[in-house]
Design a protein around this motif. Structure first.
Motif, PDB file in Angstrom:
ATOM      1  N   UNK A   1       0.820  -1.246   0.046  1.00 15.58           N
ATOM      2  CA  UNK A   1       0.088   0.056  -0.108  1.00 15.58           C
ATOM      3  C   UNK A   1       0.837   1.211  -0.065  1.00 15.58           C
ATOM      4  N   UNK A   2       0.579   2.190  -0.858  1.00 17.56           N
ATOM      5  CA  UNK A   2       1.276   3.403  -0.773  1.00 17.56           C
ATOM      6  C   UNK A   2       1.005   4.365   0.386  1.00 17.56           C
ATOM      7  N   UNK A   3       2.013   5.161   0.558  1.00 15.23           N
ATOM      8  CA  UNK A   3       2.006   5.988   1.637  1.00 15.23           C
ATOM      9  C   UNK A   3       1.038   7.047   1.332  1.00 15.23           C
ATOM     10  N   UNK A   4       0.954   7.262   0.120  1.00 14.97           N
ATOM     11  CA  UNK A   4       0.028   8.655  -0.504  1.00 14.97           C
ATOM     12  C   UNK A   4      -1.202   7.984  -1.262  1.00 14.97           C
ATOM     13  N   UNK A   5      -2.169   8.592  -0.850  1.00 10.56           N
ATOM     14  CA  UNK A   5      -3.246   8.253  -1.930  1.00 10.56           C
ATOM     15  C   UNK A   5      -4.096   9.624  -2.529  1.00 10.56           C
ATOM     16  N   UNK A   6      -4.128   9.296  -3.948  1.00 12.19           N
ATOM     17  CA  UNK A   6      -4.801  10.302  -4.646  1.00 12.19           C
ATOM     18  C   UNK A   6      -6.077  10.129  -5.184  1.00 12.19           C
ATOM     19  N   UNK A   7      -7.226  11.025  -5.063  1.00 11.33           N
ATOM     20  CA  UNK A   7      -8.232  10.509  -5.428  1.00 11.33           C
ATOM     21  C   UNK A   7      -8.857  11.807  -6.414  1.00 11.33           C
ATOM     22  N   UNK A   8      -9.113  11.327  -7.714  1.00 10.37           N
ATOM     23  CA  UNK A   8      -9.935  12.196  -8.402  1.00 10.37           C
ATOM     24  C   UNK A   8     -11.214  12.282  -8.148  1.00 10.37           C
ATOM     25  N   UNK A   9     -11.923  13.270  -7.745  1.00  5.35           N
ATOM     26  CA  UNK A   9     -13.378  13.439  -7.346  1.00  5.35           C
ATOM     27  C   UNK A   9     -14.114  13.877  -8.610  1.00  5.35           C
ATOM     28  N   UNK A  10     -14.999  13.197  -9.028  1.00  4.50           N
ATOM     29  CA  UNK A  10     -16.032  13.602  -9.773  1.00  4.50           C
ATOM     30  C   UNK A  10     -16.485  15.138  -9.751  1.00  4.50           C
ATOM     31  N   UNK A  11     -16.584  15.756 -10.683  1.00  2.29           N
ATOM     32  CA  UNK A  11     -17.093  17.175 -10.444  1.00  2.29           C
ATOM     33  C   UNK A  11     -16.168  18.075  -9.407  1.00  2.29           C
ATOM     34  N   UNK A  12     -15.197  17.727  -9.321  1.00  2.00           N
ATOM     35  CA  UNK A  12     -14.622  18.464  -8.067  1.00  2.00           C
ATOM     36  C   UNK A  12     -13.126  18.264  -8.053  1.00  2.00           C
ATOM     37  N   UNK A  13     -12.575  18.397  -6.711  1.00  4.66           N
ATOM     38  CA  UNK A  13     -11.057  18.464  -6.505  1.00  4.66           C
ATOM     39  C   UNK A  13     -10.273  17.188  -6.741  1.00  4.66           C
ATOM     40  N   UNK A  14      -9.148  17.138  -6.520  1.00  3.31           N
ATOM     41  CA  UNK A  14      -8.072  16.056  -6.384  1.00  3.31           C
ATOM     42  C   UNK A  14      -7.817  16.015  -5.022  1.00  3.31           C
ATOM     43  N   UNK A  15      -8.070  14.868  -4.283  1.00  3.22           N
ATOM     44  CA  UNK A  15      -7.907  14.677  -2.823  1.00  3.22           C
ATOM     45  C   UNK A  15      -6.440  14.011  -2.637  1.00  3.22           C
ATOM     46  N   UNK A  16      -5.762  14.492  -1.613  1.00  4.91           N
ATOM     47  CA  UNK A  16      -4.420  13.957  -1.430  1.00  4.91           C
ATOM     48  C   UNK A  16      -4.325  13.691  -0.148  1.00  4.91           C
ATOM     49  N   UNK A  17      -4.107  12.467   0.277  1.00  2.00           N
ATOM     50  CA  UNK A  17      -3.819  12.014   1.619  1.00  2.00           C
ATOM     51  C   UNK A  17      -2.795  11.147   1.973  1.00  2.00           C
ATOM     52  N   UNK A  18      -2.087  11.292   3.013  1.00  4.31           N
ATOM     53  CA  UNK A  18      -1.117  10.387   3.550  1.00  4.31           C
ATOM     54  C   UNK A  18       0.087  11.103   3.746  1.00  4.31           C
ATOM     55  N   UNK A  19       1.178  10.650   3.514  1.00  2.00           N
ATOM     56  CA  UNK A  19       2.531  11.430   3.752  1.00  2.00           C
ATOM     57  C   UNK A  19       3.189  11.855   2.398  1.00  2.00           C
ATOM     58  N   UNK A  20       2.879  13.192   2.435  1.00  2.00           N
ATOM     59  CA  UNK A  20       3.346  13.967   1.021  1.00  2.00           C
ATOM     60  C   UNK A  20       3.770  15.378   1.133  1.00  2.00           C
ATOM     61  N   UNK A  37      -4.152  15.526   4.880  1.00  2.00           N
ATOM     62  CA  UNK A  37      -5.299  15.509   3.655  1.00  2.00           C
ATOM     63  C   UNK A  37      -5.497  16.964   3.106  1.00  2.00           C
ATOM     64  N   UNK A  38      -5.380  17.082   1.889  1.00  2.00           N
ATOM     65  CA  UNK A  38      -5.591  18.308   1.112  1.00  2.00           C
ATOM     66  C   UNK A  38      -6.319  18.013  -0.009  1.00  2.00           C
ATOM     67  N   UNK A  39      -6.994  19.044  -0.515  1.00  2.00           N
ATOM     68  CA  UNK A  39      -7.630  18.895  -1.993  1.00  2.00           C
ATOM     69  C   UNK A  39      -7.221  20.329  -2.704  1.00  2.00           C
ATOM     70  N   UNK A  40      -6.634  19.717  -3.883  1.00  2.00           N
ATOM     71  CA  UNK A  40      -6.222  20.649  -4.957  1.00  2.00           C
ATOM     72  C   UNK A  40      -7.191  20.923  -6.096  1.00  2.00           C
ATOM     73  N   UNK A  41      -7.227  22.069  -6.474  1.00  2.00           N
ATOM     74  CA  UNK A  41      -8.052  22.708  -7.457  1.00  2.00           C
ATOM     75  C   UNK A  41      -7.927  21.937  -8.774  1.00  2.00           C
ATOM     76  N   UNK A  42      -8.873  21.617  -9.576  1.00  2.00           N
ATOM     77  CA  UNK A  42      -8.744  21.004 -11.017  1.00  2.00           C
ATOM     78  C   UNK A  42      -9.791  22.035 -11.909  1.00  2.00           C
ATOM     79  N   UNK A  43     -10.474  22.897 -11.293  1.00  2.00           N
ATOM     80  CA  UNK A  43     -11.248  23.544 -12.144  1.00  2.00           C
ATOM     81  C   UNK A  43     -10.583  24.875 -12.662  1.00  2.00           C
ATOM     82  N   UNK A  44      -9.792  25.552 -11.826  1.00  2.00           N
ATOM     83  CA  UNK A  44      -9.189  26.834 -12.134  1.00  2.00           C
ATOM     84  C   UNK A  44      -9.806  27.974 -11.515  1.00  2.00           C
ATOM     85  N   UNK A  45     -10.960  27.712 -10.871  1.00  2.00           N
ATOM     86  CA  UNK A  45     -11.828  28.693 -10.219  1.00  2.00           C
ATOM     87  C   UNK A  45     -11.380  29.329  -8.729  1.00  2.00           C
ATOM     88  N   UNK A  46     -10.656  28.518  -8.067  1.00  2.00           N
ATOM     89  CA  UNK A  46     -10.241  28.558  -6.612  1.00  2.00           C
ATOM     90  C   UNK A  46      -9.401  29.714  -6.510  1.00  2.00           C
TER      91      UNK A  46
END
Length: 75
Positions: A1-20, A37-46
């Protein structure tokens, strides 16, 4: 299991969690204030780029479904 997990959310952000670490283009690290845990902008509007502030709601559509990339091209 990776120490970092990146989740691409539908209609939303990229969630990064773990050691990064997140750095800018010159290699300077963002101070995440101990967050794992942080969420990164994918839409450019943040207004808080590269982090998501929820501005995408109602303005960004992308159904995130995993798929296989083609084989890597040899150099």
């Amino acid at each position: 299991m990776a120490t970092t997990r990146i989740t691409i959310n539908s209609n939303g952000s990229t969630k990064v969690e773990g050691d990064f670490e997140i750095v800018d283009k010159s290699g300077t690290a963002y101070d995440l204030a101990g967050r794992t845990i942080v969420s990164l902008c994918r839409c450019g509007l943040s207004q808080n780029k590269p982090f998501c502030d929820g501005s995408h709601k109602g303005h960004f559509e992308h159904e995130a479904v995993a798929f296989n990339l083609p084989p890597k091209k040899e150099a």
